[in-house]
Design a protein around this motif. Structure first.
Motif: not given
Length: 171
Positions: A33-43
């Motif tokens: 049910g999320l409408d937004a998400m970040a992808l924050t891979d390492r480096d």
């Protein structure tokens, strides 16, 4: 629509720290049910375009970012706009090419367009001294609105009780 937006999400682009593909992460975010998400891979931003493409195709709002690591410290960098994304790319490239890379100095030189989230009070203090502006003091078009909060330095706590206790003791 969910008020919660996960910012610390890693794909298999973070070796030894993430297993899922960007497409699988998008699918799971929509399932929950999320409408937004970040992808924050390492480096790195190796899978950022793939994530943004998959998210937009499925109706999920993608957020660009990466976790910048150096020694025991980590700073979560979230691009607030195109300028922030360009700055994020430059910082990650510099981190990989410069053997003497100092993230405090680099972020102090220019952190425009970036949300900088750290969990260490000592690191937050060093970044403030270096010139990183606290998030509340940043101005500009649409900055500070609920949909687009002002970029700048944030001190974050993940919400785990033990970490909160350590933070209170200054560790």
């Amino acid at each position: 629509m969910s008020a919660f937006i996960p910012l610390r999400v890693r794909s298999h682009g973070s070796l030894l720290e993430g297993l899922a593909s960007p497409e699988a992460l998008v699918h799971r975010a929509l399932e929950t049910g999320l409408d937004a998400m970040a992808l924050t891979d390492r480096d790195n931003l190796y899978l950022a375009v793939r994530f943004m493409t998959a998210a937009r195709a499925e109706g999920l709002h993608p957020i660009s970012g990466a976790e910048l690591t150096y020694g025991p410290h980590r700073a979560l960098l979230i691009a607030a706009d195109r300028r922030g994304y360009a700055r994020l790319c430059a910082l990650l490239t510099r981190r990989h090419l410069d053997a003497h890379f100092d993230p405090v100095t680099a972020l102090g030189e220019d952190s425009s367009g970036l949300h900088v989230v750290v969990e260490s009070p000592g690191l937050a203090s060093a970044l403030l001294v270096a010139g990183v502006v606290p998030a509340g003091a940043v101005a500009g078009p649409r900055a500070g609105t609920p949909r687009r909060p002002a970029a700048g330095l944030w001190l974050g706590v993940r919400g785990i009780g033990a970490e909160g206790t350590m933070l209170a003791r200054g560790l």
